[in-house]
Design an enzyme around this catalytic site. Structure first.
Site: not given
Ligand SMILES: [Zn+2]
Length: 158
Positions: A61, A63-64, A67, A72, A74, A111, A114
């Site tokens: 993952n 992140e930033n 958001y 992710c 995956e 999620c 994904c």
């Molecule tokens: Zn995901």
């Protein structure tokens, strides 16, 4: 009026009962998790794909502060594989999650976004692939990634 029940087959195994190839894939996912950039969630996720060629592609993952700009593990792996090896279908995906203390989470469930991407990758290659959701000691295996999103855009399953 009618109703339907959706059943998702999930196999549960101790990690030690996974095949050596699957254990190796989980180890790649764990290693990828350590490369996550997760200053906001403090939840490091690693994903490892085995492609039909045997090649392994990993992602974590990223992140930033804005958001939605993050991604992710995956999808990082799936999109990299699609960009770099577009003719090599995905055969299997392993996902792990690591807490801030470095311990593995019990389960890293992908999620919805994904799941949609997994489904389309499977459809693109006309090859469903299995998903290993690995925890510290056990794993849940979904033999067909499409089962994780039973009511999708196609919705042919209804
Ligand atoms: Zn995901």
């Amino acid at each position: 009026m009618s109703s339907k029940n959706i059943i998702i087959p999930i196999e549960e195994l101790d990690l030690t009962d996974l095949s050596s190839a699957d254990q190796e894939l989980v180890e790649h996912a764990k290693a990828a998790a350590t490369d996550a950039y997760a200053p906001y969630s403090h939840f490091r996720v690693g994903a490892a794909l085995r492609l039909n060629s045997g090649r392994i592609v990993t992602g974590s993952n990223q992140e930033n502060a804005a958001y939605p700009s993050g991604l992710c593990a995956e999808r990082t792996a799936l999109f990299y594989a699609g960009a770099k090896y577009p003719e090599d279908p995905v055969a299997k995906l392993a996902v792990v999650a690591m807490r801030e203390d470095g311990k593995m989470a019990n389960l890293a469930a992908p999620c919805g976004g994904c799941r949609q991407v997994m489904l389309e990758v499977a459809d693109r290659f006309k090859q469903p692939f299995s998903v290993i959701l690995a925890g510290e000691k056990s794993a849940k295996i979904i033999s067909d990634c499409r089962d994780l999103l039973p009511i999708n855009f196609d919705a042919s399953s209804l």
